[in-house]
Motif scaffolding. Structure first.
Motif, short mmCIF file in Angstrom:
data_model
loop_
_atom_site.label_atom_id
_atom_site.label_comp_id
_atom_site.label_asym_id
_atom_site.label_seq_id
_atom_site.Cartn_x
_atom_site.Cartn_y
_atom_site.Cartn_z
N ALA A 1 -3.59 -2.34 -4.77
CA ALA A 1 -2.22 -2.22 -4.24
C ALA A 1 -1.49 -3.54 -4.38
O ALA A 1 -0.30 -3.56 -4.71
CB ALA A 1 -2.28 -1.81 -2.77
N SER B 1 0.82 -1.20 0.00
CA SER B 1 0.00 0.00 0.00
C SER B 1 0.87 1.27 0.00
O SER B 1 0.61 2.21 -0.77
CB SER B 1 -0.93 -0.02 1.22
N ASP C 1 -6.50 0.08 -11.38
CA ASP C 1 -5.73 1.23 -10.88
C ASP C 1 -5.93 1.49 -9.39
O ASP C 1 -5.33 2.40 -8.82
CB ASP C 1 -6.07 2.49 -11.70
N GLU C 2 -6.81 0.66 -8.76
CA GLU C 2 -7.00 0.80 -7.30
C GLU C 2 -6.28 -0.30 -6.51
O GLU C 2 -6.21 -0.25 -5.29
CB GLU C 2 -8.49 0.69 -6.96
N GLN D 1 -11.01 -2.52 -11.93
CA GLN D 1 -10.47 -1.57 -10.96
C GLN D 1 -8.96 -1.73 -10.74
O GLN D 1 -8.46 -1.53 -9.62
CB GLN D 1 -11.24 -1.67 -9.63
N ARG E 1 -2.03 2.94 -2.99
CA ARG E 1 -3.41 2.45 -3.19
C ARG E 1 -3.89 1.68 -1.96
O ARG E 1 -3.10 1.32 -1.11
CB ARG E 1 -3.45 1.52 -4.42
N LYS E 2 -5.23 1.37 -1.95
CA LYS E 2 -5.83 0.77 -0.75
C LYS E 2 -6.34 -0.65 -0.91
O LYS E 2 -6.54 -1.35 0.07
CB LYS E 2 -7.04 1.63 -0.33
N LYS E 3 -6.64 -1.06 -2.13
CA LYS E 3 -7.34 -2.35 -2.30
C LYS E 3 -6.37 -3.52 -2.40
O LYS E 3 -5.35 -3.44 -3.09
CB LYS E 3 -8.21 -2.33 -3.57
N ASN F 1 -11.57 -2.74 2.07
CA ASN F 1 -10.38 -2.70 1.22
C ASN F 1 -9.92 -4.06 0.70
O ASN F 1 -9.02 -4.13 -0.12
CB ASN F 1 -9.22 -2.02 1.97
N ALA G 1 0.62 -3.37 -9.61
CA ALA G 1 0.28 -3.88 -8.26
C ALA G 1 1.38 -4.82 -7.78
O ALA G 1 2.22 -5.27 -8.55
CB ALA G 1 -1.06 -4.62 -8.31
N THR H 1 2.45 1.64 -3.60
CA THR H 1 1.57 2.00 -4.72
C THR H 1 0.73 3.24 -4.41
O THR H 1 0.15 3.82 -5.33
CB THR H 1 0.60 0.84 -5.03
#
Ligand SMILES: Cc1ncc(COP(=O)(O)O)c(C=O)c1O
Length: 383
Positions: free
Chosen positions: A172, A108, A169-170, A167, A113-115, A148, A205, A111
């Motif tokens: 991680a 996280s 780009d979301e 998704q 990001r959160k997912k 998440n 990712a 990146t």
């Protein structure tokens, strides 16, 4: 004061252990096909391991991570060599959950990001993010619940591809066991791991290989993920790493850059744990334990396939799961009580074998003989 009762205990007090055998307080000997839950890699109380820890104990037991610790660098070099993960970086901690927690945080941080993608029946530990990525709602406390984590079906290339398309780009990171342990010994397919690698590359990712149970040579390769011919970005390790001395760690790909304060720990990488982990690698190399795990595991699985009452066998190396036919549900109990053999389980009906990688052929024969006699005993009783 009483103990906080979180485990259904066998009424057996183990007080002594050597190689693949343990003894209770009354002197009864047991064959350990469970390895204390995949922890015993080179054999209980291996003399080299005992000596290495003892020598370190006399030299220095602990200092904080604020100074240079040559033994940590020695361990990093040894891990680099045996895993063949060139230029990876090592962060040390104390357990499997902690290793995964740090791996997920790092994905996280790296990146922004959160997912996180995790899979059905996964088990990654009991700390907050690790448990949130574990597919077992009964061990997730309300405070650990999060949106998440995206759970997808295990080994489903299409579902994974569709999720990244929607998704990517979301995301991680993706966390996956090379062989699911707690679920009941289910291997990730090569194509699935290769797809994870390709999709993580495409979408930026982080591929996290949870190797806490299936790593450290147990599958016959250093990481079970190696069978797919791909490199993960982060490998989490624990269990067999210290042969019973608590230690965990993550191997981190060279492109992920460290920054002061990003991760941290008081006890992680302490000299005693590093001495234990080095002893494990030294014995693994000297006694060719990875090759032994591959060969002995193959022979044991083959023998199990032809054993009366066994209906399914899965696994790689010395990480084996098997299921018995109906009527033989009590086999673990009989093996333990009447034949003095410890095995593991995965609910509802999988028997897990996670012995020391140094188990001998004679000990494997002893187990197979016990299984045969225990099966006959149960079947004779039911006719
Ligand atoms: C695949 C996997 N990941 C993580 C863990 C958690 O390790 P620990 O119990 O050392 O926190 C386990 C423990 O069984 C495991 O099997």
């Amino acid at each position: 004061m009483s103990l906080f009762q979180v485990y259904p205990l066998q009424p057996i007090a183990i007080t002594k252990a050597l190689g693949s055998h343990v003894w209770d307080d009354k002197g009864t000997e047991y064959l350990d096909m469970y390895g204390g839950h995949a922890v015993i890699s080179i054999g209980h109380t291996h003399p080299h391991w005992v000596k290495r820890i003892e020598t370190q104990l006399h030299a220095m037991a602990f200092y904080s991570n604020s100074v240079i610790m040559p033994i940590q660098e020695e361990l990093a070099a040894a891990l680099n060599k045996i895993s063949a993960k060139k230029d990876y970086q090592l962060f040390l901690c104390n357990s499997g959950a902690e290793a995964n927690e740090n791996a997920l945080k790092l994905a996280s941080f790296h990146t922004g990001r959160k997912k996180i993608i995790a899979f059905s029946k996964s088990f990654h530990g009991r700390t907050s993010l690790a448990v949130a990525a574990t597919d077992n709602p009964s061990i997730i406390a309300p405070v650990n619940e999060t949106d998440n984590i995206i759970f997808l079906p295990f080994n489903d290339v299409e579902a994974l591809t569709a999720c990244f398309a929607k998704q990517g780009d979301e995301i991680a990171g993706v966390i996956i066991e090379g062989i699911q342990g707690v679920a009941g010994i289910y291997e990730a397919t090569n194509i699935f791991l290769q797809t994870i690698r390709a999709l993580c590359d495409k979408h930026g990712a982080v591929y996290i290989a949870d190797s806490v149970q299936c790593g450290y040579g147990r599958s016959g390769k250093f990481f079970a993920h190696d069978y797919a011919g791909v490199n993960a970005d982060i490998y989490s390790m624990a269990k067999g790493m210290g042969n019973g001395f608590p230690i965990g760690g993550i191997l981190i790909a060279p492109y992920i850059k460290a920054k002061f304060g990003l991760l941290g720990t008081t006890f992680g990488g302490n000299p005693l744990a590093c001495a234990a982990a080095l002893a494990v690698l030294e014995v693994m190399e000297k006694e060719n334990l990875m090759e032994a795990a591959a060969e002995k595991g193959k022979a044991l699985m083959e023998a199990l396939k032809y054993s009366k009452g066994v209906k399914a066998v899965r696994g790689k190396g010395l990480m084996i799961g098997f299921e018995m036919e109906a009527g033989l549900e009590d086999i673990r109990k009989v093996l333990l009580n009447d034949y003095k053999i410890f095995t593991g389980e995965a609910k509802p009906n999988v028997i897990r074998l996670l012995p020391s990688l140094s188990i001998s052929n004679t000990e494997i024969e002893l187990f197979l003989k016990g299984l045969k006699e225990a099966t006959a005993q149960i079947l004779n009783k039911t006719v």
